[in-house]
Scaffold this motif. Sequence first.
Motif, PDB file in Angstrom:
ATOM      1  N   GLY A  80       0.210  -5.750   0.015  1.00 14.89           N
ATOM      2  CA  GLY A  80       0.503  -6.651  -1.097  1.00 14.89           C
ATOM      3  C   GLY A  80      -0.389  -6.418  -2.294  1.00 14.89           C
ATOM      4  N   HIS A  81      -1.094  -5.263  -2.316  1.00 18.34           N
ATOM      5  CA  HIS A  81      -1.967  -4.896  -3.428  1.00 18.34           C
ATOM      6  C   HIS A  81      -1.357  -3.702  -4.150  1.00 18.34           C
ATOM      7  CE1 HIS A  81      -5.321  -6.632  -0.682  1.00 18.34           C
ATOM      8  NE2 HIS A  81      -4.649  -7.593  -1.309  1.00 18.34           N
ATOM      9  N   VAL A  82      -0.820  -3.926  -5.324  1.00 21.84           N
ATOM     10  CA  VAL A  82      -0.103  -2.881  -6.060  1.00 21.84           C
ATOM     11  C   VAL A  82      -1.073  -1.830  -6.592  1.00 21.84           C
ATOM     12  CG1 VAL A  82       1.289  -2.437  -8.116  1.00 21.84           C
ATOM     13  CG2 VAL A  82       1.809  -4.386  -6.647  1.00 21.84           C
ATOM     14  N   ASP A  83      -0.714  -0.549  -6.404  1.00 19.73           N
ATOM     15  CA  ASP A  83      -1.552   0.563  -6.865  1.00 19.73           C
ATOM     16  C   ASP A  83      -1.174   1.044  -8.257  1.00 19.73           C
ATOM     17  OD1 ASP A  83      -3.270   1.164  -4.486  1.00 19.73           O
ATOM     18  OD2 ASP A  83      -1.316   1.363  -3.551  1.00 19.73           O
TER      19      ASP A  83
ATOM     20  N   GLY B 239       6.993  10.450   3.844  1.00 19.14           N
ATOM     21  CA  GLY B 239       5.949   9.443   4.017  1.00 19.14           C
ATOM     22  C   GLY B 239       6.458   8.062   3.623  1.00 19.14           C
ATOM     23  N   SER B 240       5.652   7.045   3.891  1.00 16.49           N
ATOM     24  CA  SER B 240       6.021   5.666   3.569  1.00 16.49           C
ATOM     25  C   SER B 240       5.475   5.265   2.202  1.00 16.49           C
ATOM     26  CB  SER B 240       5.468   4.712   4.636  1.00 16.49           C
ATOM     27  OG  SER B 240       6.040   4.967   5.898  1.00 16.49           O
ATOM     28  N   ILE B 241       6.249   4.464   1.500  1.00 17.19           N
ATOM     29  CA  ILE B 241       5.803   3.905   0.221  1.00 17.19           C
ATOM     30  C   ILE B 241       6.497   2.560   0.040  1.00 17.19           C
ATOM     31  CG2 ILE B 241       7.621   4.972  -1.188  1.00 17.19           C
ATOM     32  CD1 ILE B 241       5.376   5.437  -3.323  1.00 17.19           C
ATOM     33  N   SER B 242       5.818   1.646  -0.638  1.00 19.62           N
ATOM     34  CA  SER B 242       6.402   0.341  -0.927  1.00 19.62           C
ATOM     35  C   SER B 242       6.846   0.311  -2.382  1.00 19.62           C
ATOM     36  CB  SER B 242       5.371  -0.770  -0.658  1.00 19.62           C
ATOM     37  OG  SER B 242       5.840  -2.015  -1.138  1.00 19.62           O
TER      38      SER B 242
ATOM     39  N   GLU C 107       3.104   0.622  -4.059  1.00 20.79           N
ATOM     40  CA  GLU C 107       1.932   0.559  -3.177  1.00 20.79           C
ATOM     41  C   GLU C 107       1.988   1.747  -2.240  1.00 20.79           C
ATOM     42  OE1 GLU C 107       0.001  -1.884   0.540  1.00 20.79           O
ATOM     43  OE2 GLU C 107       1.147  -3.060  -0.912  1.00 20.79           O
ATOM     44  N   ILE C 108       0.974   2.607  -2.299  1.00 23.36           N
ATOM     45  CA  ILE C 108       0.940   3.782  -1.440  1.00 23.36           C
ATOM     46  C   ILE C 108       0.641   3.380  -0.007  1.00 23.36           C
ATOM     47  CG2 ILE C 108       0.264   5.314  -3.320  1.00 23.36           C
ATOM     48  CD1 ILE C 108      -2.623   5.138  -2.235  1.00 23.36           C
ATOM     49  N   ASP C 109       0.905   4.297   0.906  1.00 25.42           N
ATOM     50  CA  ASP C 109       0.611   4.057   2.316  1.00 25.42           C
ATOM     51  C   ASP C 109      -0.881   3.796   2.481  1.00 25.42           C
ATOM     52  OD1 ASP C 109       0.386   4.023   5.055  1.00 25.42           O
ATOM     53  OD2 ASP C 109       1.557   5.829   5.375  1.00 25.42           O
TER      54      ASP C 109
END
Length: 225
Positions: free
Chosen positions: A101-104, A137-140, A182-184
């Motif tokens: 929940g912390h946006v990069d 890979g995973s990303i949000s 948000e990165i993995d």
Amino acid sequence: MFTGIIEAVGSIKTIKHHAKDMTISIDCGALDLSDVKLGDSIAHNGVCLTVTKLHDNGYDVDISNETIQRSGFSAIKTGFPMNLEKAMQVSSRFGGHIVSGHVDGVGKIISITELGSAIEYWIKAPDQLARYIAEKGSISIDGISLTTNAIDGAAFKLTIIPHTISQTTMQHYRVGTLVNLEIDVVARYLERLLLGDKAAHSDTGKDNSGKESTMDLLARSGFIG
């Protein structure tokens, strides 16, 4: 902590601007608030915010200036759609990936192409995040747990099925839409871990961007020759 599996799409009812922050009132749509209390965390387009007031079919949250500057919230207005997910419980099924929940950073949709019943999106990430985004890979994206299918520099491709589009804010995406990234979390901590004792120093082993390159870290740690 969240999983990136969206529970409902809500919208912003009101925005109250303060000196350096804001309070927004959320219409939670179909989100079940029966187990939500003051102080609980809910992800809004991938941003973890704290419930400060409950009201009929919704609640209020405060957004700090730091969050506004680091996310797409600088452009929100009343009626703006929001992907909503309540914080994960210990007994919950882990359907996505670890989302803090912390946006990069904020990305931009640069192309949208229909592929049969699915839709292909290309998103341009900020250059400083490119090293953390891997193929498969995973990303949000706006709080949605997704898998990258291809990489081209700082841009990456997503192939999305109709169900995901219909159940999230992706149905509103257009070329030029800004999205929260948000990165993995594994990539974020791995880079820091590879610094070893040098992590305590602010002026060693850094490139022009202020960070040691990932390839240098891997080589120094013995992963590549």
